[in-house]
Design an enzyme around this catalytic site. Structure first.
Site, mmCIF file in Angstrom:
data_model
loop_
_atom_site.group_PDB
_atom_site.id
_atom_site.type_symbol
_atom_site.label_atom_id
_atom_site.label_comp_id
_atom_site.label_asym_id
_atom_site.label_seq_id
_atom_site.Cartn_x
_atom_site.Cartn_y
_atom_site.Cartn_z
ATOM 1 N N HIS A 110 0.938 -1.235 0.075
ATOM 2 C CA HIS A 110 -0.137 0.078 -0.046
ATOM 3 C C HIS A 110 0.911 1.240 0.052
ATOM 4 O O HIS A 110 0.501 2.161 -0.767
ATOM 5 C CB HIS A 110 -0.972 0.066 1.127
ATOM 6 C CG HIS A 110 -1.656 1.187 1.331
ATOM 7 N ND1 HIS A 110 -3.056 1.383 1.094
ATOM 8 C CD2 HIS A 110 -1.394 2.372 2.155
ATOM 9 C CE1 HIS A 110 -3.270 2.558 1.410
ATOM 10 N NE2 HIS A 110 -2.456 3.352 2.051
ATOM 11 N N GLU A 111 1.812 1.173 0.894
ATOM 12 C CA GLU A 111 2.787 2.401 1.006
ATOM 13 C C GLU A 111 3.708 2.588 -0.397
ATOM 14 O O GLU A 111 3.788 3.808 -0.644
ATOM 15 C CB GLU A 111 3.674 2.417 2.297
ATOM 16 C CG GLU A 111 2.850 2.299 3.576
ATOM 17 C CD GLU A 111 1.991 3.541 3.662
ATOM 18 O OE1 GLU A 111 2.299 4.506 3.312
ATOM 19 O OE2 GLU A 111 0.994 3.484 4.582
ATOM 20 N N HIS B 249 1.352 4.438 -2.907
ATOM 21 C CA HIS B 249 1.311 5.872 -2.895
ATOM 22 C C HIS B 249 2.669 6.504 -3.578
ATOM 23 O O HIS B 249 2.380 7.576 -4.269
ATOM 24 C CB HIS B 249 1.416 6.123 -1.299
ATOM 25 C CG HIS B 249 0.173 6.255 -0.606
ATOM 26 N ND1 HIS B 249 -0.928 6.918 -1.154
ATOM 27 C CD2 HIS B 249 -0.299 5.452 0.399
ATOM 28 C CE1 HIS B 249 -1.894 6.731 -0.273
ATOM 29 N NE2 HIS B 249 -1.638 5.905 0.810
ATOM 30 N N GLU C 62 -6.204 6.893 -1.274
ATOM 31 C CA GLU C 62 -6.082 5.682 -0.435
ATOM 32 C C GLU C 62 -6.714 4.557 -1.117
ATOM 33 O O GLU C 62 -6.057 3.381 -1.012
ATOM 34 C CB GLU C 62 -7.071 6.170 0.742
ATOM 35 C CG GLU C 62 -6.330 6.977 1.900
ATOM 36 C CD GLU C 62 -4.811 6.383 1.906
ATOM 37 O OE1 GLU C 62 -4.537 5.442 2.207
ATOM 38 O OE2 GLU C 62 -4.050 7.382 2.001
HETATM 39 ZN ZN LIG Z 1 -2.529 5.082 2.505
#
Ligand SMILES: [Zn+2]
Length: 264
Positions: free
Chosen positions: A136-137, A140, A199
């Site tokens: 997830h990171e 980003h 997100e």
């Molecule tokens: Zn996030």
């Protein structure tokens, strides 16, 4: 009647013109995973330089752990995830460090510098949980969410400057009120939904990364449930702009079948 309450339209028009100019002349970038064209406020080089600067600063102020089973596990997961980022992470110089800190936190800076706090390890529990949060990171960073946010903040600030200048002659209290409303409107109507979209995108792309690396994306649901349980009233820092846990888990369930198809 209290003094003058003049609203001057010209400054607002000038700043709106400037905002429009910025909008249409902004650099665009094509997201390699989605094909979507997005506007960005920083070049890749600028992003990388800023990422490096923050990374050095964080590490210099932290208790960095350089060996041990925790570090080995984090490095193993990152090594498996890196090749899955494809064109998004092509120019990155990936690096990861583990920091002794009880905060439930992990992040990836532009350019591929990752920091994992020991506080998140008990919540991650295993490699699949760790792959969920690190994927997830990483997403980003590869989706250039920072550069996109900088662009939208710049447009927002330009419009607000115009509104402010147009109301320079107004009663200060009335001006504060209007600016407050405008600011809140932009915050809730534009900027927050924008960051929630990021997100959701990081969740979706993060699942693709973990699946390509051979982790079962289904594990992401259990990870976020553990996050919800331990979060209680106070949301963990890295999740502060994140959607509610319920919404996130619902979205994940929708994305899992697509991700599963990319498992080796
Ligand atoms: Zn996030």
């Amino acid at each position: 009647m209290k003094g003058k309450k003049k609203f001057a339209i010209l400054p607002l028009l000038l700043f709106l013109g400037l905002a429009a100019f910025k909008y249409f002349s902004a650099d665009t970038w094509t997201n390699p995973e989605t094909g979507e064209e997005v506007k960005i406020g920083l070049s890749e080089d600028q992003e990388e330089a800023l990422g490096m600067q923050s990374y050095r600063q964080v590490l210099s102020e932290s208790d960095v752990i350089t060996s041990g089973p925790e570090v080995d596990m984090v490095r193993r997961v990152v090594q498996r995830l890196i090749p899955t980022t494809g064109d998004g992470g092509d120019d990155f110089e990936w690096e990861v460090n583990v920091v002794r800190n009880d905060q439930v936190n992990a992040f990836c800076l532009p350019g591929g510098k990752i920091v994992v706090f020991t506080g998140i390890l008990p919540v991650a529990q295993n490699e699949d949980g760790l792959a969920t949060v690190i994927g997830h990171e990483m997403a980003h960073a590869t989706m250039r969410h920072g550069a996109q946010r900088l662009f939208s903040n710049d447009i927002y600030n330009t419009v607000m400057q115009g509104a402010n200048a147009s109301m320079a002659e107004m009663d200060p209290q009335a001006r504060e009120k209007v600016l407050g409303l405008l600011g809140a409107g932009a915050q809730y109507g534009v900027l927050l939904p924008f960051s929630r979209d990021h997100e959701t995108e990081a969740d979706r792309i993060g699942l693709l990364y973990m699946a390509r690396a051979g982790y079962d994306p289904e594990a992401s649901v259990a990870f976020w449930q553990r996050m919800a349980e331990q979060g209680g009233g106070s949301q963990p820092e890295f999740a502060s702009t994140h959607p509610s846990h319920g919404t996130r888990i619902e979205n994940l369930r929708k994305f899992i079948p697509e991700a599963r198809k990319q498992m080796p």
